[in-house]
Each structure stands twice: as C-alpha cells, then as structure tokens.
Design a protein around this motif. Structure first.
Motif, PDB file in Angstrom:
ATOM      1  N   THR A  30     -19.210  15.205 -17.080  1.00  0.00           N
ATOM      2  CA  THR A  30     -19.917  15.951 -18.115  1.00  0.00           C
ATOM      3  C   THR A  30     -21.268  16.473 -17.648  1.00  0.00           C
ATOM      4  O   THR A  30     -22.105  16.827 -18.463  1.00  0.00           O
ATOM      5  N   GLY A  31     -21.534  16.544 -16.363  1.00  0.00           N
ATOM      6  CA  GLY A  31     -22.824  17.054 -15.942  1.00  0.00           C
ATOM      7  C   GLY A  31     -23.077  16.880 -14.474  1.00  0.00           C
ATOM      8  O   GLY A  31     -22.157  16.806 -13.677  1.00  0.00           O
ATOM      9  N   GLU A 156     -30.048  18.602 -17.150  1.00  0.00           N
ATOM     10  CA  GLU A 156     -29.848  18.202 -18.540  1.00  0.00           C
ATOM     11  C   GLU A 156     -29.204  19.321 -19.349  1.00  0.00           C
ATOM     12  O   GLU A 156     -28.343  19.075 -20.210  1.00  0.00           O
ATOM     13  N   ARG A 159     -25.594  19.253 -18.633  1.00  0.00           N
ATOM     14  CA  ARG A 159     -24.944  18.137 -19.315  1.00  0.00           C
ATOM     15  C   ARG A 159     -24.681  18.462 -20.789  1.00  0.00           C
ATOM     16  O   ARG A 159     -23.607  18.149 -21.325  1.00  0.00           O
ATOM     17  N   VAL A 160     -25.655  19.081 -21.442  1.00  0.00           N
ATOM     18  CA  VAL A 160     -25.473  19.428 -22.854  1.00  0.00           C
ATOM     19  C   VAL A 160     -24.346  20.447 -23.012  1.00  0.00           C
ATOM     20  O   VAL A 160     -23.484  20.305 -23.896  1.00  0.00           O
ATOM     21  N   ARG A 162     -21.782  20.972 -21.058  1.00  0.00           N
ATOM     22  CA  ARG A 162     -20.508  20.343 -20.767  1.00  0.00           C
ATOM     23  C   ARG A 162     -20.062  19.416 -21.893  1.00  0.00           C
ATOM     24  O   ARG A 162     -18.876  19.293 -22.179  1.00  0.00           O
ATOM     25  N   GLN A 163     -21.020  18.755 -22.548  1.00  0.00           N
ATOM     26  CA  GLN A 163     -20.675  17.883 -23.666  1.00  0.00           C
ATOM     27  C   GLN A 163     -20.219  18.692 -24.873  1.00  0.00           C
ATOM     28  O   GLN A 163     -19.284  18.302 -25.578  1.00  0.00           O
ATOM     29  N   LYS A 164     -20.884  19.805 -25.134  1.00  0.00           N
ATOM     30  CA  LYS A 164     -20.560  20.617 -26.297  1.00  0.00           C
ATOM     31  C   LYS A 164     -19.266  21.394 -26.122  1.00  0.00           C
ATOM     32  O   LYS A 164     -18.537  21.624 -27.092  1.00  0.00           O
ATOM     33  N   PRO A 166     -16.455  21.266 -23.233  1.00  0.00           N
ATOM     34  CA  PRO A 166     -15.937  20.809 -21.935  1.00  0.00           C
ATOM     35  C   PRO A 166     -15.088  21.835 -21.199  1.00  0.00           C
ATOM     36  O   PRO A 166     -14.979  21.767 -19.973  1.00  0.00           O
TER      37      PRO A 166
END
Length: 255
Positions: A30-31, A156, A159-160, A162-164, A166
């Motif tokens: 995820t990041g 960061e 990462r955000v 990829r989390q929101k 994918p």
C-alpha cells in the motif's frame, strides 16, 4: 513557425527520448516501504490546511471540479503550480481525450496535498482513476525543508492514494530542474529528493519517471525559453514535459 507548432514539434521530436519507468525497489502493498513512516513525523508528512489565501481559493475550485467529474476520471494529475499551469492547447492535445482531471494547486506543498486527499477531501470514494500522475515537492525545497522530509511527505501521499484506490497506478514524476544551472542549491535539493523517492517504485503499482534531463541542455542549463523564471514552464517547456511523460502514461493506461 508559431509557438503552437514549435511546442508540438518539440513534443513529437522528443517523444522517443522520454524516460522509462524507474528501476524496481522494495515496496509495500500500500505504499513506499523504502521510506517508512517515523516518529515524530515531520511537518512535510502531516496533513496541513495551508494559510495562503490563493491556495485556499484554488482548493475550493478543485473541490468543485472533483465533485462534478470524479466518477468519470481515468487520469488524475496531482501537484502544485507546475501541474495547475498546463497550457490549455498542450493539455488538450495529450489529455483531452483521456478523461483527465487537473488537481494541481499553485503554492502547494506535500503537507497541503496530504490535507487535500484526506477523508472528505479531494479523493472521494467514487474517484477510481486508472492512473494518478504525482509531481509535488519543489515548493518544499524552496523553503529549505530537508530533502529527506520532503521525500517522506511524497511517500505518505503515495500511501494515501494506494489505500484509497488500490487499483490506481501511481506515476511518480521526479522533481523538475530549477535554477539557471546545475550549481543552483535548490536544484541539488530536488535531485536529492529524486534519489530518495525513486526507491518507491516497484513497477507494479508505483512507477518512477524523471523527465527533467529533457528540459536542460547538454551542460545542465535551464533556458528561460523552457522555464521563464527558471522554475515555471513555458509553452515549450510543457510540450517537452508532455512528451517526456507520454510513453509511461501510454504504457500504464494499457496495463
């Protein structure tokens, strides 16, 4: 020859020379595992609603744009004034047929962009583009913030995203050269940031490209014909940048 013709000629002539996605590096699902979070996190890696009135006004405009068009977007461009400032003719030529959203905000920093894509912000649940093109961080360098902290802020942001979303691939663009020549301290800071963030690429979900060498001559000089203030791009500069990004964008949209 007109400026439009010159710009398009530059784009077509340089297209074959564009940088390919960068080498693989250790990467989390995820990041950017190569640039892990640390305690305490620096300001550059924490969401911040910036004080500048023009920034806030543009953020409000972008929020309205996202609300109207998020559901159809296939490409999202995230960044500062260099992203916001695409000349309309160049943007239309390269991205007008691709359902692209320009979410650039002049004066943005890594921390400002982090604030913008937090829950309830400019990455809503229905924003699921195939590709996010990320170019951010040169304003952090301009305020003498440490390259390591700027790079962590960029990690960061990845990462955000990829989390929101994918399924969205991230094309991480190296910070562009600034200053008249390679001796400029801010250019050296940007180069150090690029060395760090290139490690985020896994060539599966995150890709790195560095088209900056296409903007300078053989001696590393940045002409005012390419960047009128040795930072912000001219029409010709955007044509060159678009040509530099195009092979990676075509490749990633086809995956």
């Amino acid at each position: 020859m007109s400026r439009l013709a010159c710009g398009l000629a530059a784009a077509l002539g340089l297209l074959a020379l564009a940088a390919a996605p960068g080498p693989a590096a250790a990467q989390g699902a995820t990041g950017c595992a190569a640039l892990p979070a640390r305690i305490p996190m620096p300001r550059e890696a924490r969401p911040e609603y910036l004080e500048e009135p023009n920034w806030r006004a543009r953020v409000a405009d972008v929020s309205r744009l996202v609300a109207a068009d998020a559901g159809r977007a296939q490409i999202v461009f995230l960044g500062d004034s260099i992203t916001q400032g695409w000349f309309p003719q160049v943007w239309e030529q390269f991205y007008g047929h691709r359902a692209a959203l320009n979410l650039g905000v002049a004066g943005d920093f890594t921390q400002g962009l982090l604030w913008r894509i937090q829950p309830g912000g400019q990455w809503p649940a229905n924003l699921r583009p195939k590709l996010a093109v990320l170019l951010i961080g040169t304003n952090n360098a301009g305020f003498a913030q440490q390259p390591e902290d700027t790079a962590l802020g960029i990690a960061e942001i990845i990462r955000v995203i990829r989390q929101k979303s994918p399924s969205t691939k991230v094309l991480l663009v190296g910070l562009l050269p600034r200053g008249a020549d390679a001796s400029d301290p801010l250019r050296r800071m940007n180069q150090r940031v690029n060395e760090l963030i290139a490690r985020c690429a896994d060539n599966q979900s995150v890709f790195f490209t560095d088209p900056g060498s296409m903007l300078v001559d053989g001696q590393g000089r940045l002409s005012d014909q390419v960047a009128f203030d040795r930072l912000h791009l001219s029409y010709v500069g955007y044509a060159i940048l678009a040509a530099g990004l195009e092979p990676s964008i075509r490749y990633l949209l086809a995956r």
